[in-house]
Structures are given as C-alpha cells and as structure tokens.
Motif scaffolding. Sequence first.
Motif, PDB file in Angstrom:
ATOM      1  N   SER A 113     -15.954  -8.656 -18.481  1.00 61.63           N
ATOM      2  CA  SER A 113     -14.784  -8.927 -17.651  1.00 61.63           C
ATOM      3  C   SER A 113     -14.736 -10.364 -17.166  1.00 61.63           C
ATOM      4  O   SER A 113     -13.733 -10.815 -16.629  1.00 61.63           O
ATOM      5  N   ASN A 114     -15.856 -11.074 -17.326  1.00 65.43           N
ATOM      6  CA  ASN A 114     -15.958 -12.428 -16.783  1.00 65.43           C
ATOM      7  C   ASN A 114     -15.692 -12.469 -15.285  1.00 65.43           C
ATOM      8  O   ASN A 114     -15.173 -13.453 -14.759  1.00 65.43           O
ATOM      9  N   LEU A 115     -16.074 -11.391 -14.638  1.00 68.74           N
ATOM     10  CA  LEU A 115     -15.943 -11.375 -13.176  1.00 68.74           C
ATOM     11  C   LEU A 115     -16.965 -12.324 -12.595  1.00 68.74           C
ATOM     12  O   LEU A 115     -18.152 -12.283 -12.956  1.00 68.74           O
ATOM     13  N   ARG A 116     -16.514 -13.200 -11.713  1.00 70.23           N
ATOM     14  CA  ARG A 116     -17.429 -14.114 -11.035  1.00 70.23           C
ATOM     15  C   ARG A 116     -17.353 -13.873  -9.538  1.00 70.23           C
ATOM     16  O   ARG A 116     -16.340 -13.479  -9.006  1.00 70.23           O
ATOM     17  N   GLY A 117     -18.475 -14.127  -8.878  1.00 70.59           N
ATOM     18  CA  GLY A 117     -18.600 -13.804  -7.466  1.00 70.59           C
ATOM     19  C   GLY A 117     -17.496 -14.424  -6.623  1.00 70.59           C
ATOM     20  O   GLY A 117     -17.146 -15.579  -6.799  1.00 70.59           O
ATOM     21  N   ARG A 118     -16.965 -13.620  -5.721  1.00 69.29           N
ATOM     22  CA  ARG A 118     -15.871 -14.104  -4.874  1.00 69.29           C
ATOM     23  C   ARG A 118     -16.368 -14.594  -3.509  1.00 69.29           C
ATOM     24  O   ARG A 118     -15.599 -14.868  -2.615  1.00 69.29           O
ATOM     25  N   GLY A 119     -17.695 -14.638  -3.356  1.00 68.94           N
ATOM     26  CA  GLY A 119     -18.244 -15.001  -2.047  1.00 68.94           C
ATOM     27  C   GLY A 119     -18.388 -16.487  -1.833  1.00 68.94           C
ATOM     28  O   GLY A 119     -18.351 -16.968  -0.707  1.00 68.94           O
TER      29      GLY A 119
END
Lengths: 432, 766, 162
Positions: free
Chosen positions: A50-56
């Motif tokens: 998904s290529n999700l990268r941290g949103r923090g």
Amino acid sequence: MSQEVKIISKRFDDPKAATLDGYLASGGFQALEKALTMAPEAIIDEVKKSNLRGRGGAGFPTGMKWSFVPKQSERPKYVLCNADESEPGTCKDRLILQYDPFSLIEGMIIAGKAIDSHQGYVFIRGEYRYLFDIMERAINEAYRAGYLGKNIRGSGLDFDLYAHSGAGAYECGEESALMESLEGKRGIPRLKPPFPAISGLYGGPTVINNMETLATVPHIIVGGGEWYANLGVPKNGGTRLFCLSGHVARPGVYELPLGVPFPRLLEVGGGVANGKKLKAVVPGGSSTPMFTAEEAMGLNMDYDSIAKAGSFLGSGGVVILDENTCMVKFALRIMQFYRHESCGWCVPCREGTNWLHLALGRFHAGGGREGDVDLLREVSENILGRTFCPLGDAAAMPTLSILKRFRQEFLDHLAGKPCSCGVSGRPALATH
Amino acid sequence: MADNPTLVNITVNGQQLTAPAGTLLLEACRSAHVEVPSFCYYPGLSLQAACRMCLVEIEKMPKLQTACTVVITEGMVVRTDTEQVHRARKSAIEFILTNHPLDCPVCDAGGECELQDMTFKYGAAESRFTEPKRHREEQQWSPIVYFDRPRCILCYRCVRVCGEGMDVWALGVGNRGVAASIIPNHSDHLQCEECGMCIDICPVGALTSGPYRYKTRPWEMKHVGAICTFCGDGCKTTLGIRNDQIIRGDNRDKSGINGDFLCVKGRYAFDFTQNPERLKQPLVRVDGELRPTTWSFALETVAKRFQRIKSAQGGFGVIGSTRTLNEEDYQLQKFARRVLGTNNIDHHRTADFPALATALAARTNTPGTALPLANSSSLKTAKAILLVGNDPTNQHPLLAWNIRTAYRNHKTRLYVLNSGDIKLRRQAFRMAVIPAGGEAAAIRFLNGEADSVPAELTMVGGPDPKRWPQTPPSVPQKIAEGLQDFRARLRQEQDVIIVFGAEVRGEAVRELVAFGDTLPGNTRYIALADNANSRGAADMGLYPDLLPGYRPVADAGARAHFEQLWGGTIPAEPGLNLPQMLAAAAAGKLDALYIAGANPLRLHPSAAEGLRKAFVVVQDMFLTETARQADVVLPVLCSYEKNGTLTNTCGEVQAQKRGGMFEGAKSDLAIIHELAELMGCGFGPAAEDKIFGEIRANVKGYDLSLVQLLAGRSALAAPLNETVAHRDDPELIQPNNDTLFTAGTLGRYSTTLNSVMERRLQKESK
Amino acid sequence: MSVFSQATQERFQTLLSHYPVKRSALVPMLLFAQDELGYLPPEAIREVGELVGASELAVREVIGYYSMLRLEPAGKYHVQVCTNISCMLRGGDDIYRHCKERLGIGHKEVAADGVFSLEEVECIGACSWAPALQVNYDFHQELTPEKVDEILRDYRKKAAAR
Ligand SMILES: Cc1cc2nc3c(=O)[nH]c(=O)nc-3n(C[C@H](O)[C@H](O)[C@H](O)COP(=O)(O)O)c2cc1C
Ligand code: SF4
Ligand code: SF4
Ligand code: SF4
Ligand code: FES
Ligand code: FES
C-alpha cells in the motif's frame, strides 16, 4: 469544491459511527474478518504494497516497520497507538478519536495479528479527556461484543487493548519517551539502539504507529494494498489528513491524496483568508522547516517531494501565514513552545531552546543587537544534529529556515523599521 | 568475563587501535590516550548520553555520535580531532555555561572542577550569552549535603551513584526542560546514608558538603592518602591538610582498595581529631583526682610503678587496641611478654580470626596453591557469594558496595543467611531467614546431608520482629523449603566467596570451612571484624594464648623463636583474656592494667569499681569511661597522625600515612618504646619501618612487598600455619553492631556523626 | 484511610489491572487523583505511590515532568488559553490578554475567590478551529473576545449554582 477523497474521514460526518452498531453499519470490522483469514506475513505484505507511510512525523514505511519485529520473542510484543497529537498545527487524530474510534481498534487488532502481539495501548494526550472517554467506551463496547479479549469472534486470536492517558508533555509523542511514560516514568527518551521493534515497551518488541496510520490499515485490508497505493503517488501511498490552519479562509482537516499540489490544498481551504497574499507555509507541523510562498506554490504534498525541497510532510499540520505575519514573532512563539517542551535531558536542547527563546524575546521586544541574527543561527546550528532525541532538531530546523528565508525581516526589525505586522520594536507576544 | 575476549580493531584519528569486543568507544579511545571529554559518562554507571561533550565523527554515520554510548565494531573509523568535533565540544560548554553562575572564586569546587578544566581546554574565551541567568537559592538538604542548582550541569552522576551505586535512591530529577533540577527524596531534605558519594562524584560545585563548605581552597591543602580509622574495611581516604589540621576527607585519586567509594565515616568523621575534648596533656591521679602533668613525670610514674610490681612478681594485664597500627600492636604484645613478662594480653574481639586460621590450618600458603582468603575487591567479580550473618551495609560499607557492584556488573549470585532484614537482601539471589543465634545450626544444615531442617531453625516468629518490618515467612514448612532450596542452589556454585560475621565463631567457623571444602573450585573466606585494625590486632598476637601469626604460646618452638628474636623468656602458660583480667583486677589479683587504646568499660561497665583496685594506665585520645578510672592517662595520636601499617578485615595490609598532627600527644608506639627504655629493656628507636621489617620476617603471611605498600597499594596477608591450637572462647566475641553513623567509642567524638544522628531523630519524631 | 472517593479508588484498581506492571498506571492515576482533589497534596502522592509501588521521590519526579500535574490547587475552572502558532495567527494572544483582564489574574494564577485560574498553554490540538481554549477538559474554539465573555459568564453561573 470537493477534491477531498474520503477514506480515513469517511465516517466523520456520521454521528453514529462512534458506536459499535453505527460502525458495523458503515462497513466496520470487515477488514478484521478478512485479516483473521490471512497469514501474518500476508497482512504485512499488503501494508507494504500500500506504500502506507507513518502519519506521525517521520513518514517511515509502515509495512517495513512491522516486518522488523522478530517472529519469536521471549517477552510479550506490543502494539502502541501514538495519539499524543501535540505537534503545533496538528489536530487530526482528534477527529478519528471522536468520530471513528472503532477503526483504530480494528487497525490495532490487525497489527496485533500481523506481528503476533496480544496487547495494545492507545496513548492519548491528557488534554483530550473527552476523547479518552470516547475511546474507553468504544473499547468496552468492543470487548462486550467479542471484538477484543480472548478468542476474538471465535477466531482463536487474543488481543487486549486499553486507553492510556498522558498528562501534558509533547515529548511523550516521541516513541521511546512515550514508552517510558507508559511505564509510569518521566517521559525521557531512550537511548537507541535498541529500536522499539526489538526492544520497546517493557523491553518487548513493539510496533508504535500514529493513530491515523493505524486507522488506515482496515481500509487497506479491505480495498487492497494496490488500490491504496494508487490513490497516491509512487512510494507515497494513499491519502492523508491535512490540517489546514492559520490565515486560511476555511481552516479545517481535509483528506487529500498524497502528492496533491500545494495550491490545490490551499484552494480546498478557500485560499488565504481575507484575500491577503501568502507569505509562508509550515508544511507539516511546527517542527518542519518553513517555505516561502513562492517555494510552497511549487510543492507537491508528499513525503519525497517535500523532503527534496528541504522539509518534511511531518504530521500533516499545514499552517498558512499571510503577508502581514511577523516572522520574528512567529519564530519566537515556536521557540517558546520548544523551550517549554524540552524534556531537559540533554544539554544542547535544554540550554539551547532557553537561550533562543530569551534571545528571540529580547530581539522581538526591540532589544536586538548587531550580530544577533548570526548568533541565533549559530546557536540553532549548535543544537541541530547534536541532541539526544529529535526534539532538538525540531526546535532548530524551523528557526534556521525562518532565519534563512526571512533574514531581511530580522534586519529590518533590528533597524527599527516598521514590521509588516506593525509591531516592530515593542513586545507583541503575550508571554507570561 | 571470558578469559580470551575477542578483540576488535578500529581506527581513531588514523591510528590503529585494538580493544575487547563490547568496549565503549570512549573507553577504547582513552585506553589509547586519545582524549574524549565527558561529563555525564561515569565508568560503571548507566549510560546517559546527556551532556553531549563526547561527540565524535564516525565514518558512515550522518551525525556526530556520542562516544560514551557507541560500542566499537570491527573496522570502525573514528575522528575526534576535526573542526566539527571541536565546534561541538565548544558549543556544549557554551550551552552549559549559559545558566552557570560562574561564581568560581567562591565555589568549593574551584580548582578541582571538571567544568573549569573543560572550559579552559575546550571552551570559548568569552560567552555570547547575554540573557538573564536563572537563579535559585542554595539549599541545605542534610547536615552533610548542600545543593546549589545554578551550578548543576545535570549530568545525573549523583542520581546514579546514589541509586545504582549506593542502592539508596535518594536523589531524583524534578521539573523538566530548563527548569529541571536534582531533587532530594523528602521534598526539601534528604533522608539517606549521608555517604557523600553524590558530592564526590559531582563534577562541579553543585553538591557540596557541610563539613568542608567554604573552609579552604583545594590548593591551600596538602593531600595525604590515609587509611580510614573506622571500620574494618580499610578504605583509603585522602586527607586534605592545612596547618597540620585535617580539613577534608575524600578519595580524589580513587587509588585505594575502595576505588570510588567512601562512607560517611571515612569521608567526614575525621573531625573527632579536632574534638575539644581531646586530651592534650598526660593526667596523673593525685588525691583521687586526675591532674594534668608533664610527659616525663607521667612516664616515669608508670615505669617506676611497673618496675616495682615486676620486681615484686606482681600480676600485669595488658589490653590492646583495634585501631592502633600493626607496629604498635606488635610492640605492645612484645612489651607485655618480654618486658612485663606476662601473657595476660587481649583486645576487644569482634571476629573469630583464630578459628578461621585453625580451620584453614591444613592449607599453608605454599606458592602455587590458591589462597583460601579473598581480598575486598575480589568480591566485585565473584561468581557467587555466601554471606552469613552481619549487616555489611552498616558494618562493612565498602564490602557491601563491592557486593552491590558485583551484582550490578556481573549478576553475581548472592546467598544471604541472616536473622535480620539486612539491606543486601535486595541484591540477594537467595535469602534464608533464620532465628537469631541460628547461624551455627544453619551452617550445620548446609554442610549436612539430612533433608530435614532442624526445628530450631524453623521456629515460628523466630527472627526479631523489630528487625523485620515486613514479617518474614513464619510457616515452618516454608522456612524449611527455603533452606533446602538455598542449600541446593548453593551447592551448584563454584569459586564461592564466603563472608561471615561475628555470629559465626568457634566450631561453626570450622563447620563453615568444611562446607566450603565441598564446593567446587576455589572457595575463599572473609571474616568480618569491626574496627580498622581488628584483624591486625589478631594477626599481631594480642591474644593470651597466641603469639604473632597465630602461633600458640603453648608451642615451645614458637616461643623459642620469639625468645631468641627478642631476647629473654616468654611465659609458657597462656594468660588471662579480657574479661578474666577485669575479674582478676576486681579480685585484687592484678596489680597493674595497661590499656592502650581500648575502652573495655563501654561493654563491661560493671567492671569500673574493680579497676580501682589495680594501678591502671590508659592511653587514649579522650577521657573515656575507662580512662576516668585510670591512675595515669597518656594522650595519644590517632591513626591519621601516624605512619605504619594496618590490616583490614580481609587481611589486606596497607600503609598508613601521617596526615594531621596533634600537639601534646604521642603515638602509642613512642610511649611503649619510652616505657621499655625506662624499664631498662630498650626496644631501640621507635621506627615503624624497622618494626615492620621485623614483622615481615617473623609473622606468618606478612612477608609482603614494602615497595608495594609504600606505593599506596595493598597486599593480602595470609597468616596461615599448620600449628594453630586455639581455645575457643566464643563468648569473647562481642560485635559493636555499629550503624553507618556509629563507631564504637570513637564515633561519639565526631561532631558530624552526632549531628547526622540528631537530625535523623528529629525528622523521625516529626 | 484513603484520601480518594470510592469511585476514584475503583478507577485506580481498574487501571492497575490494565498493565503487567503496576507502575504503568502512575501517570493516569495522578491525573485522575488531581481531577478529584484539584491538585496533588502529599497524602495523595503517598497513597498513589504506595498503590503503584513507587517511592515518594519517584512520584514527585513524575509530577514535576508533566505540565498538567500540579502541587498547588488551581481554580475550580482552570482556563487554559492556547497561544501557539495556529492560534496566534488567529488572535490567540488577544484572547489570552482578554482573559487576563477579565479574570484579573495572570499565568498560573488563581483568582481570589478560587473560581477561576488561568494558564497560557501550548497547542491543544484545535489548530484548525483556532483560537481555542480549554476550561478544565472542555474545549472552546473559534473564539472571539465576546465569545470568551459568554463562556466565562456561564462558568461563573455554574460556580454560583453550587
Ligand atoms: C518530539 C517528538 C514528538 C512527537 N510527537 C508525536 C505525536 O504527537 N504523535 C505521533 O504520532 N508521532 C509523534 N512523533 C513521532 C513518533 O516518534 C513516531 O515516529 C511515530 O509515532 C511513529 O508512527 P508512524 O510511523 O505511524 O508515524 C513525535 C516525535 C518526536 C521526536
Ligand atoms: S533533545 Fe534532549 S532535552 Fe530535548 S527533548 Fe530530546 S532528549 Fe530531551
Ligand atoms: S549522601 Fe549518599 S546516600 Fe545521601 S544522597 Fe548523596 S549519594 Fe545518596
Ligand atoms: S548535582 Fe552535580 S552530579 Fe548531580 S547532576 Fe548536578 S552537576 Fe551532576
Ligand atoms: S559523556 Fe557522552 S554524552 Fe555525556
Ligand atoms: S496552536 Fe492552538 S490549538 Fe494548536
């Protein structure tokens, strides 16, 4: 004019989604049902895809982070949700907590399954008490309905989850300080390595993610990694919540695909308020180096593009500054924050933020001296890269960017020229 | 540690370095004399990475790294001498100084401040910080500890040494950010062991000591590495001397057997030397009253009287000290045996050294065989330790520190067998609680094969509830199981060090050694005695039945040896022991009692009356209970005012060095020699080195390297021989049960110890 | 004898059951303790410390670290005004100044009648609805001086009603 893509925010207008029934009615826990049938590796693969990268803040690829957790471990493993949300300009996790708490629960159970962990905590900043209550209620409901606890929905999977309240400390958003805090101590960051994936909470392998990151996971499991990745741009999958604030006509939290051009984002917010001209932009929370209007207008809002331009997409806090903003005052207010939030552990951050705050205060109050601008820069440079944890950098980076990009404004202040804000030469900050 | 640690190669500033795997970069650099400045790093304490002074460049790392936390890896390329590194150091100092008051001219640490030194070496000439500094008033936290927040650089050394090192955990950090501050455990004051470790370890003048504050500047003192005169552990305390007065005690060069450590007594209780009650003139009883007199008159009075009694074949008794030097003890017993012609000599016994010597008699110190005695520092690396009786935290602070260090750094397994809730239980791997007095039975159980635990050990409610705030398991079954498990675990250990207190004496010592013999590897022993030279007094033969080196008086060969050495004869019969002498005096059977540095009336107050029947000579610093009953009182120098040697409870011999001086007093040695001279039996000059030479040649186990001793190091004496035949007098062993703040008679004369105790009482009653 | 109500004590017990080590409950427990008592007096410090097995010193260290925890009483209504960047850009300073004037007190001060206390705080996560303040745990957003007056009036009424 909605270019918004509502995935994370899809339930924000649904007042019932914060109850289990409402959540189920809007497709909740479908991801869990699916994940329960998947192998842990398959879940991690999907998240990687998904290529999700941290949103923090740091934007680390989430799937990769999960894959660092060792399969075997003597100590229990943990899944932590970082809902400390204290980065100035950031107010998005709050909405998830308020409107869609079950999506977090679902995301955390899935993360638990992926890394073989059976215990999670949601670390919520102390000021968010009403959200803490909502979260606790949701967790209790989930327990009652068998979505948490032993043998979740008859699947054989166990997962316990509790909400944990902080008590006022930005630094506790830093992952290792958060763990210290969760262990009942002062929120002093830990020496790294070891990193949390190897040794985190109670010394056990730990995955810690931002609330938005974890709440995104169910959508990825349902829609598929590829679908999610394609919503964004290469290596920057999906959408994220942008918190527009400052001098923007319609401040608010908007969900847009990664890679959205900054002008588009500004447009979603109705442009600069009161028809003023754009002066500067904070791209990702107060810690990120700022851009001039010109730079900003050429930006795409994804991790890599912004990194290339010398800043960070950070926590998604986009602050708009109009032409009348005094940059000295802005720098001063930022430093007041970091001085207040420095944990005090290491010398450059503790003493450096104090020094910069005092010097900027004096400067802004009309007490500036020849050489001050260089001094401010050098002191910031002496903090940068030399502190125990990234908070020092977070204080130095925006300051350096302001000093560099708006140096003339500082010199004008020094010369006693009327400032764009009209307050040059007298204290305008209501500092205590 | 492994015998052959893997070596790792690194390059520092182009130079090749090799160090064992696991070494911290900072240590590796320092071992090769590459300077890496540091504030927060302290060997043996946890890593902080807080001061950022030690930043260095490491190839392939984007940022500067803290050398104090990076472990070296093969092929690591490091630079400590680049422009970037120099800038980082300079800025770290600059940051620290922003809130530092720079009141060096009035600061106690001025002249020995790490911040001053580092600023000089690495800092900038002037400060660019022109903002107002934070100010806070100085606070007094205890009679000993003062804190000045503005001077503090938050290196957290004090917090760690108090917690990790002392296991007291009395210091913490309050607030955060620039407002962060070290705080004491009771909001505005400290309730602690007052060891002063925090003060000593503070790199700046933020923590200072009440006793030393504003007294002087370091460069106005001369420094003398002396051996502490309080407990039996023999710590080195460096005395700061100005005008012959001791101003300070600390361990600045860390070169003693104690390394970093000193307890409150070693560090602060030296002030007894300046107690106004200290005797400055000899006293002679005239018309029933002690009156000041001259030295020559006093000594002549004693010599004449002794001579008269001797001629009349009257009875003498001699009581020696546990704080005088070996040379003095040796000469004292020589004086008793050779000049007074009596074996009536004893001292206040607090450990059964003869029993240990007897038990180990089979093991001579033949070269090549492992010594069955442990020295203090061997505790720090022991694999396993068995502690029977005693409360080392209070009575042997250094040994307790070493045991804690072992536990912290080597996970040493400590087995505690005790009737009290001693603090070391926190480090114990196994703790067996037994009723007071049950030590011998417990040892018998350990050494036995029977599974059943004797009933006397499982008596319900056995241990004293006052010493056991949280009631120990009182179910007999539980206690029995505990002991069985204790024994089973202990039997799996090897190279155990067995440490035992005064509770273990006579037969029990031999039983303990027999048990030790069943354990694999080299079992070693430490017997715990109370005072600075308790062990020396024993080794030197202050016993009615033992000559120096535990050689029996009854042994004709041993007698002959010393008769030949000293000239004259030694009575063949063992003499009276201490209580027997007191009884004999009361019964009018002793004509004279010569008491050199002891206060037997403290433990035997009822003997006061009886003493008046004899001619009593007392050598002491103070008018003690015993001195009050004397006919002649001779004021003496204390240990800190003399040269010679002392033997600690483990048997480590160390040189004592004269620090202070005291007008009007003489050393015990000088007095003994002058009396011998006056009695026509000259001992020659009172030269310690010559006497120690005699000891080396004639006392078993003392053939030690003088060079080593004079260089300030210790050597382990092992007075083991085949022929010990000692009579067990277990009832003669009477431990002081001192706390950290008491020290027999001597402690009463320390203003510092008294003020600490008063303050504790006050706070407790609140 | 506990200094806490039955409900709070029960809450503590629930909290303690959430963690493998008791000490983990310390920070939230202190906050709940303060919610009930208004601040953290020595008795509360002692009791909470005993519950989690932490020394008084350890508890004080923790209290000193967290900005929401306090050793002195605050007002019944603790007004926390954000002046951080997003609020500042939308008049947060004016709001803060307005509160100071209306309440007649400054940063971390308590009004004589004990009804209000004031604090200038860092970002409270209401940036997109700036300027914002919190009264105890309640958020008030998109403020104007007039709105502030109304809010303060309501709380004053509430205080009087008790
Ligand atoms: C000083 C500091 C404050 C931080 N605050 C937060 C925060 O409030 N929320 C958050 O999610 N991450 C915060 N972070 C980032 C976290 O350390 C961590 O990277 C993050 O929770 C990882 O989650 P992600 O990978 O999902 O982004 C902060 C980092 C630093 C250095
Ligand atoms: S940079 Fe240092 S002082 Fe600042 S928050 Fe991190 S550890 Fe604490
Ligand atoms: S004097 Fe010793 S026990 Fe007391 S605070 Fe200092 S280090 Fe701790
Ligand atoms: S008091 Fe001294 S030892 Fe303790 S933190 Fe401060 S400077 Fe370091
Ligand atoms: S010595 Fe390395 S950071 Fe202090
Ligand atoms: S800046 Fe005020 S709420 Fe974020």
